[in-house]
Design a protein around this motif. Structure first.
Motif, PDB file in Angstrom:
ATOM      1  N   ASP A 137      17.116  15.794   0.195  1.00 53.99           N
ATOM      2  CA  ASP A 137      17.759  16.970   0.504  1.00 53.99           C
ATOM      3  C   ASP A 137      16.919  18.267   0.809  1.00 53.99           C
ATOM      4  O   ASP A 137      17.456  19.061   1.515  1.00 53.99           O
ATOM      5  N   ALA A 138      15.685  17.893   0.507  1.00 57.50           N
ATOM      6  CA  ALA A 138      14.701  19.116   1.095  1.00 57.50           C
ATOM      7  C   ALA A 138      14.234  18.937   2.526  1.00 57.50           C
ATOM      8  O   ALA A 138      13.394  19.757   2.934  1.00 57.50           O
ATOM      9  N   GLY A 139      14.510  17.650   3.209  1.00 59.18           N
ATOM     10  CA  GLY A 139      13.934  17.387   4.534  1.00 59.18           C
ATOM     11  C   GLY A 139      13.461  15.967   4.513  1.00 59.18           C
ATOM     12  O   GLY A 139      13.803  15.123   3.705  1.00 59.18           O
ATOM     13  N   LEU A 140      12.513  15.609   5.270  1.00 45.22           N
ATOM     14  CA  LEU A 140      12.081  14.460   5.529  1.00 45.22           C
ATOM     15  C   LEU A 140      10.777  14.303   4.741  1.00 45.22           C
ATOM     16  O   LEU A 140       9.807  15.076   4.898  1.00 45.22           O
ATOM     17  N   GLU A 141      10.801  13.409   3.693  1.00 46.71           N
ATOM     18  CA  GLU A 141       9.712  13.099   2.858  1.00 46.71           C
ATOM     19  C   GLU A 141       9.034  11.996   3.274  1.00 46.71           C
ATOM     20  O   GLU A 141       9.454  10.778   3.680  1.00 46.71           O
ATOM     21  N   GLY A 142       7.440  12.296   3.513  1.00 50.07           N
ATOM     22  CA  GLY A 142       6.690  11.099   3.747  1.00 50.07           C
ATOM     23  C   GLY A 142       5.533  10.619   2.942  1.00 50.07           C
ATOM     24  O   GLY A 142       5.003  11.913   2.087  1.00 50.07           O
ATOM     25  N   ASN A 143       5.216   9.457   2.957  1.00 50.06           N
ATOM     26  CA  ASN A 143       4.081   9.107   2.214  1.00 50.06           C
ATOM     27  C   ASN A 143       3.109   8.328   3.212  1.00 50.06           C
ATOM     28  O   ASN A 143       3.824   7.927   4.476  1.00 50.06           O
ATOM     29  N   GLY A 144       2.054   7.980   2.718  1.00 51.35           N
ATOM     30  CA  GLY A 144       1.252   6.852   3.790  1.00 51.35           C
ATOM     31  C   GLY A 144       0.020   6.384   2.903  1.00 51.35           C
ATOM     32  O   GLY A 144      -0.221   6.760   1.855  1.00 51.35           O
ATOM     33  N   HIS A 145      -0.533   5.522   3.833  1.00 51.71           N
ATOM     34  CA  HIS A 145      -1.827   5.067   3.227  1.00 51.71           C
ATOM     35  C   HIS A 145      -2.758   4.617   4.279  1.00 51.71           C
ATOM     36  O   HIS A 145      -2.209   4.492   5.652  1.00 51.71           O
ATOM     37  N   ARG A 146      -4.054   4.590   4.033  1.00 58.46           N
ATOM     38  CA  ARG A 146      -5.065   3.877   5.062  1.00 58.46           C
ATOM     39  C   ARG A 146      -5.338   2.377   4.620  1.00 58.46           C
ATOM     40  O   ARG A 146      -5.383   2.253   3.180  1.00 58.46           O
ATOM     41  N   GLU A 147      -5.150   1.517   5.634  1.00 53.14           N
ATOM     42  CA  GLU A 147      -5.732   0.163   5.335  1.00 53.14           C
ATOM     43  C   GLU A 147      -6.294  -0.444   6.413  1.00 53.14           C
ATOM     44  O   GLU A 147      -6.323   0.204   7.684  1.00 53.14           O
ATOM     45  N   PRO A 148      -6.832  -1.743   6.452  1.00 47.17           N
ATOM     46  CA  PRO A 148      -7.135  -2.567   7.568  1.00 47.17           C
ATOM     47  C   PRO A 148      -6.494  -2.458   8.726  1.00 47.17           C
ATOM     48  O   PRO A 148      -5.073  -2.795   8.439  1.00 47.17           O
ATOM     49  N   SER A 149      -6.832  -2.527   9.973  1.00 51.22           N
ATOM     50  CA  SER A 149      -5.825  -2.595  11.133  1.00 51.22           C
ATOM     51  C   SER A 149      -5.025  -3.913  11.096  1.00 51.22           C
ATOM     52  O   SER A 149      -5.838  -4.917  11.040  1.00 51.22           O
ATOM     53  N   ARG A 150      -3.757  -3.728  11.258  1.00 52.76           N
ATOM     54  CA  ARG A 150      -2.932  -4.998  11.547  1.00 52.76           C
ATOM     55  C   ARG A 150      -3.303  -5.622  12.673  1.00 52.76           C
ATOM     56  O   ARG A 150      -2.921  -6.802  12.940  1.00 52.76           O
ATOM     57  N   LEU A 151      -3.801  -5.061  13.821  1.00 57.64           N
ATOM     58  CA  LEU A 151      -4.094  -5.600  14.961  1.00 57.64           C
ATOM     59  C   LEU A 151      -5.563  -5.993  15.021  1.00 57.64           C
ATOM     60  O   LEU A 151      -5.866  -7.205  15.799  1.00 57.64           O
ATOM     61  N   ALA A 207      -7.706  -6.661  12.031  1.00 58.15           N
ATOM     62  CA  ALA A 207      -8.099  -7.117  10.852  1.00 58.15           C
ATOM     63  C   ALA A 207      -7.057  -7.671  10.250  1.00 58.15           C
ATOM     64  O   ALA A 207      -6.503  -7.357   8.940  1.00 58.15           O
ATOM     65  N   LYS A 208      -6.463  -8.697  10.775  1.00 60.64           N
ATOM     66  CA  LYS A 208      -5.175  -9.122  10.169  1.00 60.64           C
ATOM     67  C   LYS A 208      -5.085  -9.725   8.820  1.00 60.64           C
ATOM     68  O   LYS A 208      -4.144  -9.326   8.132  1.00 60.64           O
ATOM     69  N   THR A 209      -6.172 -10.476   8.600  1.00 61.33           N
ATOM     70  CA  THR A 209      -6.166 -10.972   7.221  1.00 61.33           C
ATOM     71  C   THR A 209      -6.315 -10.170   6.013  1.00 61.33           C
ATOM     72  O   THR A 209      -5.582 -10.035   5.073  1.00 61.33           O
ATOM     73  N   GLN A 210      -7.342  -8.970   6.316  1.00 59.80           N
ATOM     74  CA  GLN A 210      -7.470  -7.990   5.404  1.00 59.80           C
ATOM     75  C   GLN A 210      -6.351  -7.080   5.334  1.00 59.80           C
ATOM     76  O   GLN A 210      -6.091  -6.696   4.143  1.00 59.80           O
ATOM     77  N   HIS A 211      -5.492  -7.059   6.398  1.00 60.26           N
ATOM     78  CA  HIS A 211      -4.508  -6.097   6.356  1.00 60.26           C
ATOM     79  C   HIS A 211      -3.381  -6.845   5.550  1.00 60.26           C
ATOM     80  O   HIS A 211      -2.693  -6.096   4.557  1.00 60.26           O
ATOM     81  N   VAL A 212      -2.932  -8.118   5.862  1.00 57.85           N
ATOM     82  CA  VAL A 212      -1.915  -8.856   4.846  1.00 57.85           C
ATOM     83  C   VAL A 212      -2.323  -8.644   3.313  1.00 57.85           C
ATOM     84  O   VAL A 212      -1.644  -8.592   2.583  1.00 57.85           O
ATOM     85  N   GLU A 213      -3.933  -8.991   3.100  1.00 58.35           N
ATOM     86  CA  GLU A 213      -4.065  -9.027   1.818  1.00 58.35           C
ATOM     87  C   GLU A 213      -4.181  -7.599   1.178  1.00 58.35           C
ATOM     88  O   GLU A 213      -4.486  -7.667  -0.112  1.00 58.35           O
ATOM     89  N   GLU A 214      -3.916  -6.511   1.878  1.00 58.26           N
ATOM     90  CA  GLU A 214      -4.204  -5.267   1.320  1.00 58.26           C
ATOM     91  C   GLU A 214      -5.679  -4.951   0.864  1.00 58.26           C
ATOM     92  O   GLU A 214      -5.650  -4.322   0.059  1.00 58.26           O
ATOM     93  N   ASP A 215      -6.535  -5.522   1.337  1.00 58.50           N
ATOM     94  CA  ASP A 215      -7.880  -5.341   1.227  1.00 58.50           C
ATOM     95  C   ASP A 215      -8.189  -3.821   1.424  1.00 58.50           C
ATOM     96  O   ASP A 215      -8.371  -3.486   2.412  1.00 58.50           O
ATOM     97  N   GLY A 216      -8.479  -3.083   0.288  1.00 59.55           N
ATOM     98  CA  GLY A 216      -8.776  -1.716   0.584  1.00 59.55           C
ATOM     99  C   GLY A 216      -7.796  -0.778   0.899  1.00 59.55           C
ATOM    100  O   GLY A 216      -8.110   0.096   1.179  1.00 59.55           O
ATOM    101  N   LEU A 217      -6.298  -1.213   0.635  1.00 56.75           N
ATOM    102  CA  LEU A 217      -5.369  -0.378   1.009  1.00 56.75           C
ATOM    103  C   LEU A 217      -5.633   0.916   0.030  1.00 56.75           C
ATOM    104  O   LEU A 217      -5.753   0.646  -0.920  1.00 56.75           O
ATOM    105  N   ALA A 218      -5.593   2.130   0.641  1.00 58.15           N
ATOM    106  CA  ALA A 218      -5.630   3.504  -0.319  1.00 58.15           C
ATOM    107  C   ALA A 218      -4.244   4.503   0.197  1.00 58.15           C
ATOM    108  O   ALA A 218      -4.282   4.707   1.271  1.00 58.15           O
ATOM    109  N   TRP A 219      -3.576   4.745  -0.992  1.00 57.90           N
ATOM    110  CA  TRP A 219      -2.607   5.837  -0.410  1.00 57.90           C
ATOM    111  C   TRP A 219      -3.476   7.367  -0.373  1.00 57.90           C
ATOM    112  O   TRP A 219      -4.422   7.713  -1.004  1.00 57.90           O
ATOM    113  N   LEU A 220      -2.580   7.833   0.761  1.00 52.40           N
ATOM    114  CA  LEU A 220      -3.452   9.181   1.054  1.00 52.40           C
ATOM    115  C   LEU A 220      -2.962  10.319  -0.021  1.00 52.40           C
ATOM    116  O   LEU A 220      -1.786  10.318  -0.319  1.00 52.40           O
TER     117      LEU A 220
END
Length: 143
Positions: free
Chosen positions: A96-110, A112-125
């Motif tokens: 109702d207030a507009g477009l709400e966004g969230n996000g995270h930083r993670e290993p690159s899917r392109l 560092a594929k294995t680390q990306h899928v395993e969410e190795d070091g994923l950190a919410w912004l």
């Protein structure tokens, strides 16, 4: 026959239609109710165009779908101390207030594929980090 000739014969439109139909069924999850987010009072097209102008790309066909998301974007974000390439990943949904966004930083899917899928070091912004990314795109966020 060249590789281009072969690629032009592949049914990409049919593949994309199938992928888009299966994604909500096989590759979707509830919206994460992570407390840090930003809200932007613009329409989806305006938000996407602003982020594309600062080198973000659509990744809706290549990631898990958060139910209700209307925009899913990624951009390279440097490297970790160990050299692992990183990316920032943003998602937005309508509220109702507009477009709400969230996000995270993670290993690159392109890169560092294995680390990306395993969410190795994923950190919410944090809300402040998200706001800085929205401001970089030339828009005014609400935190």
């Amino acid at each position: 026959m060249s590789i281009l000739d072969i690629l032009q014969r592949l049914p990409f439109k049919r593949w994309k239609t199938t992928r888009d139909a299966l994604r909500p069924v096989l590759a979707s999850t509830d919206w994460p109710e992570y407390p840090d987010h930003v809200t932007v009072d613009v329409d989806v097209e305006t938000l996407e165009a602003a982020f594309r102008d600062v080198h973000w790309e659509d990744t809706s066909g290549f990631s898990i779908e958060y139910r209700g998301e209307v925009l899913n974007l990624r951009r390279p974000a440097g490297r970790r101390d160990d050299g692992t390439p990183l990316e920032d990943h943003l998602r937005f949904r309508e509220t109702d207030a507009g477009l709400e966004g969230n996000g995270h930083r993670e290993p690159s899917r392109l890169e560092a594929k294995t680390q990306h899928v395993e969410e190795d070091g994923l950190a919410w912004l944090s809300s402040q980090e998200l706001a800085a990314l929205v401001e970089e795109a030339g828009l005014q966020p609400t935190v």
